[in-house]
Write a protein that holds these residues in place. Structure first.
Motif, mmCIF file in Angstrom:
data_model
loop_
_atom_site.group_PDB
_atom_site.id
_atom_site.type_symbol
_atom_site.label_atom_id
_atom_site.label_comp_id
_atom_site.label_asym_id
_atom_site.label_seq_id
_atom_site.Cartn_x
_atom_site.Cartn_y
_atom_site.Cartn_z
ATOM 1 N N PHE A 95 0.835 -1.196 0.000
ATOM 2 C CA PHE A 95 0.000 0.000 0.000
ATOM 3 C C PHE A 95 0.874 1.251 0.000
ATOM 4 O O PHE A 95 1.443 1.631 1.015
ATOM 5 N N GLU A 96 0.951 1.888 -1.158
ATOM 6 C CA GLU A 96 1.741 3.102 -1.315
ATOM 7 C C GLU A 96 0.980 4.303 -0.764
ATOM 8 O O GLU A 96 -0.240 4.253 -0.550
ATOM 9 N N VAL A 97 1.716 5.394 -0.523
ATOM 10 C CA VAL A 97 1.090 6.650 -0.100
ATOM 11 C C VAL A 97 -0.023 7.014 -1.087
ATOM 12 O O VAL A 97 0.151 6.909 -2.298
ATOM 13 N N GLY A 98 -1.173 7.414 -0.557
ATOM 14 C CA GLY A 98 -2.342 7.670 -1.392
ATOM 15 C C GLY A 98 -3.295 6.492 -1.399
ATOM 16 O O GLY A 98 -4.501 6.653 -1.614
ATOM 17 N N ARG A 99 -2.728 5.300 -1.161
ATOM 18 C CA ARG A 99 -3.537 4.090 -1.024
ATOM 19 C C ARG A 99 -3.449 3.533 0.398
ATOM 20 O O ARG A 99 -4.323 2.819 0.847
ATOM 21 N N MET A 100 -2.367 3.872 1.068
ATOM 22 C CA MET A 100 -2.110 3.279 2.375
ATOM 23 C C MET A 100 -2.917 3.969 3.476
ATOM 24 O O MET A 100 -3.513 5.011 3.280
ATOM 25 N N GLY A 101 -2.875 3.328 4.624
ATOM 26 C CA GLY A 101 -3.419 3.895 5.842
ATOM 27 C C GLY A 101 -2.543 3.407 6.973
ATOM 28 O O GLY A 101 -1.560 2.688 6.756
ATOM 29 N N ILE A 102 -2.867 3.780 8.194
ATOM 30 C CA ILE A 102 -2.172 3.246 9.354
ATOM 31 C C ILE A 102 -2.467 1.752 9.393
ATOM 32 O O ILE A 102 -3.627 1.336 9.385
ATOM 33 N N GLU A 103 -1.425 0.936 9.404
ATOM 34 C CA GLU A 103 -1.559 -0.499 9.103
ATOM 35 C C GLU A 103 -2.673 -1.203 9.875
ATOM 36 O O GLU A 103 -3.442 -1.982 9.304
ATOM 37 N N HIS A 104 -2.796 -0.918 11.167
ATOM 38 C CA HIS A 104 -3.762 -1.665 11.971
ATOM 39 C C HIS A 104 -5.193 -1.142 11.833
ATOM 40 O O HIS A 104 -6.125 -1.774 12.327
ATOM 41 N N ALA A 105 -5.359 -0.016 11.171
ATOM 42 C CA ALA A 105 -6.688 0.419 10.759
ATOM 43 C C ALA A 105 -6.990 -0.106 9.357
ATOM 44 O O ALA A 105 -8.130 -0.440 9.030
ATOM 45 N N LEU A 106 -5.949 -0.197 8.535
ATOM 46 C CA LEU A 106 -6.095 -0.567 7.124
ATOM 47 C C LEU A 106 -6.465 -2.030 6.913
ATOM 48 O O LEU A 106 -7.365 -2.348 6.125
ATOM 49 N N LEU A 107 -5.765 -2.941 7.608
ATOM 50 C CA LEU A 107 -5.965 -4.361 7.327
ATOM 51 C C LEU A 107 -7.376 -4.849 7.625
ATOM 52 O O LEU A 107 -7.965 -5.565 6.800
ATOM 53 N N PRO A 108 -7.973 -4.493 8.772
ATOM 54 C CA PRO A 108 -9.370 -4.894 8.982
ATOM 55 C C PRO A 108 -10.317 -4.268 7.957
ATOM 56 O O PRO A 108 -11.215 -4.944 7.444
ATOM 57 N N GLU A 109 -10.090 -2.999 7.659
ATOM 58 C CA GLU A 109 -10.940 -2.297 6.699
ATOM 59 C C GLU A 109 -10.932 -2.979 5.330
ATOM 60 O O GLU A 109 -11.959 -3.078 4.654
ATOM 61 N N GLN A 110 -9.762 -3.448 4.905
ATOM 62 C CA GLN A 110 -9.613 -4.073 3.592
ATOM 63 C C GLN A 110 -10.011 -5.551 3.572
ATOM 64 O O GLN A 110 -9.904 -6.207 2.541
ATOM 65 N N GLY A 111 -10.447 -6.071 4.710
ATOM 66 C CA GLY A 111 -10.846 -7.475 4.767
ATOM 67 C C GLY A 111 -9.682 -8.436 4.702
ATOM 68 O O GLY A 111 -9.861 -9.624 4.388
ATOM 69 N N LEU A 112 -8.478 -7.964 5.024
ATOM 70 C CA LEU A 112 -7.301 -8.819 4.958
ATOM 71 C C LEU A 112 -7.147 -9.693 6.191
ATOM 72 O O LEU A 112 -6.532 -10.754 6.131
ATOM 73 N N VAL A 113 -7.697 -9.248 7.311
ATOM 74 C CA VAL A 113 -7.709 -10.053 8.544
ATOM 75 C C VAL A 113 -9.150 -10.432 8.838
ATOM 76 O O VAL A 113 -10.046 -9.583 8.795
ATOM 77 N N LEU A 114 -9.355 -11.703 9.168
ATOM 78 C CA LEU A 114 -10.705 -12.210 9.392
ATOM 79 C C LEU A 114 -10.765 -13.033 10.686
ATOM 80 O O LEU A 114 -9.722 -13.453 11.209
ATOM 81 N N PRO A 115 -11.946 -13.277 11.203
ATOM 82 C CA PRO A 115 -12.083 -14.104 12.403
ATOM 83 C C PRO A 115 -11.403 -15.458 12.231
ATOM 84 O O PRO A 115 -11.459 -16.066 11.157
ATOM 85 N N GLY A 116 -10.756 -15.912 13.295
ATOM 86 C CA GLY A 116 -10.114 -17.225 13.274
ATOM 87 C C GLY A 116 -8.742 -17.254 12.657
ATOM 88 O O GLY A 116 -8.086 -18.302 12.650
ATOM 89 N N ASP A 117 -8.272 -16.127 12.134
ATOM 90 C CA ASP A 117 -6.953 -16.074 11.507
ATOM 91 C C ASP A 117 -5.836 -16.160 12.544
ATOM 92 O O ASP A 117 -6.035 -15.861 13.727
ATOM 93 N N ALA A 118 -4.656 -16.541 12.063
ATOM 94 C CA ALA A 118 -3.416 -16.430 12.830
ATOM 95 C C ALA A 118 -2.517 -15.472 12.071
ATOM 96 O O ALA A 118 -2.191 -15.699 10.902
ATOM 97 N N VAL A 119 -2.148 -14.379 12.722
ATOM 98 C CA VAL A 119 -1.436 -13.281 12.062
ATOM 99 C C VAL A 119 -0.245 -12.863 12.908
ATOM 100 O O VAL A 119 -0.352 -12.757 14.138
ATOM 101 N N ILE A 120 0.895 -12.616 12.259
ATOM 102 C CA ILE A 120 1.995 -11.961 12.960
ATOM 103 C C ILE A 120 2.381 -10.706 12.185
ATOM 104 O O ILE A 120 2.194 -10.616 10.969
#
Length: 419
Positions: A95-120
């Motif tokens: 996610f480049e500038v103009g597309r990016m956001g603060i990472e921990h706001a961005l990932l849930p918003e984009q549907g990249l993290v979902l219930p039951g996931d394992a993420v580091i």
């Protein structure tokens, strides 16, 4: 004996029927995250071990958000390294500038993290995603390099602490107040390497935004992770975003906890963390007369739509005190646009606040709000260590968005009721 939600997720990702606290396991990962501070180190290590390709270009996420837009030549070089690696590896979720956001706001918003996931993630506040019912935790850059190469990590299964929040929430109270209260009660090492599981009717009443804020600060109590079992609010949030299957886990009735805390939230007022620890908390009625020089509303803790709506509600018809700089940072571009559509940005500017493109900058004393010697800030961020936001002789106080907005208007730390 039953299992907690954390144990169930880890067992599933380790290919086991069950796990117990203290077990050492290899975990298959759904997502691996790096930013412009941590990923360059991981990229160097990745190349050092001789791996040619990341394990899955869809599951590696790179977000330049800490010193971006670039504040100086060094940060430009850091982001360039991220960009070149992402292009060379054909990383889908760069996610480049103009597309990016603060990472921990961005990932849930984009549907990249979902219930039951394992993420580091190579960022300590990766525990944010527990707000969606995922196991997520921060690790070091070398761990990130190994995970980018293999899609796995190894860890010790944490024991769990259960936090039960009962009763009705008072006005202006959000997840930020509940987690500040929690950290104040148990201390910065009160959940050391443990999973903090938040439950109870007050948690059910919280928005998803507030749940993400709560889990975001689990690390400030030493937690390995924070987690909230998914409910219908969670499902409603992810259904429009998810582009892959997910699994909802809940703790068993007979799951074993290392400790259980129960609190009546009707006794919890707006919280303020005094310097220089997030655990140094007081209720707003105990704050006293503390003048401030700067207010920051944003960060991976409180830069979401709920936070901006609360702030705008308070700012409307008011003006930031002439002695105060107020900086408001929407967490993502989509949040920024939604705030514009709702007229919130206009309210902020009319109130004489500055509105920034998404960035982590001021939270870590990077840019866009660095403090001078002797200055005092109130922020909706997550840390207030010595020198966290600038000069080592500056001070940072932490609060939720309601107190932050009211304080910007008053020029001192107050609740909305005190305006």
């Amino acid at each position: 004996m039953g299992m907690t939600i954390t144990e169930k997720i880890l067992a599933a990702h380790a290919g086991k029927d069950s796990v117990n606290p203290g077990d050492l396991i290899n975990v298959e990962l759904d997502l691996v995250l790096g930013n412009d501070i941590t990923a360059p180190i991981a990229i160097k290590e990745f190349k050092e071990i001789g791996v040619k390709e990341v394990f899955d270009k869809e599951k590696v996420v790179l977000v330049p958000d800490h010193f971006a837009p670039n504040k100086d030549i060094d940060s430009a070089e850091q982001c360039k390294m991220l960009r070149k690696f992402a292009l060379a590896q054909d990383i889908t979720n760069y996610f480049e500038v103009g597309r990016m956001g603060i990472e921990h706001a961005l990932l849930p918003e984009q549907g990249l993290v979902l219930p039951g996931d394992a993420v580091i993630g190579a960022d300590s506040h990766t525990c944010t995603y527990g707000g969606l019912g995922a196991f997520s935790t921060g690790m070091g850059s070398t761990d990130l390099a190994a995970a980018m190469a293999t899609g796995e990590t190894w860890l010790k299964v944490p024991s769990s602490i259960k936090f039960v929040f009962k009763g009705p929430l008072n006005p202006w109270i959000t997840g930020k107040d509940l987690i500040l209260y929690t950290i104040g009660q148990i201390g910065v090492d009160g959940a050391l390497y443990q999973a903090m599981e938040f439950t109870g009717e007050a948690i059910s009443a919280l928005s998803v935004d507030s749940r993400l804020s709560m889990c975001n600060m689990a690390i400030e109590a030493g937690g390995k992770s924070g987690i909230i079992a998914p409910d219908q609010k969670t499902i409603d949030y992810v259904e429009g975003r998810a582009n892959r299957p997910y699994t909802v886990y809940k703790s068993d009735e007979d799951a074993e906890y290392a400790q259980v805390y129960e609190w009546d939230v009707s006794n919890i007022e707006s919280q303020v963390a005094f310097p220089h620890l997030p655990s140094n908390t007081r209720g707003i009625s105990e704050v006293g007369d503390i003048a401030i020089d700067q207010v920051v509303i944003g960060s991976c803790t409180n830069g979401r739509m709920e936070d901006l709506r609360i702030a705008a509600q308070i700012f409307k018809g008011h003006t930031v005190d002439k002695k105060v700089r107020c900086i408001i940072i929407p967490g993502t571009q989509d949040i920024y646009r939604q705030a514009m559509r709702e007229g919130l940005i206009d309210i902020f500017i009319e109130a004489k606040a500055a509105v920034s493109t998404p960035t982590c900058g001021p939270c870590l004393g990077g840019h866009m709000g660095v403090l001078a010697k002797g200055e005092r800030a109130l922020a909706t961020t997550n840390r207030n260590f010595v020198g966290r936001m600038g000069h080592p002789e500056s001070e940072v106080y932490l609060s939720g968005p309601a107190v932050a907005a009211a304080s910007a208007i008053a020029g001192r730390i107050v609740s909305p009721e005190q305006l």
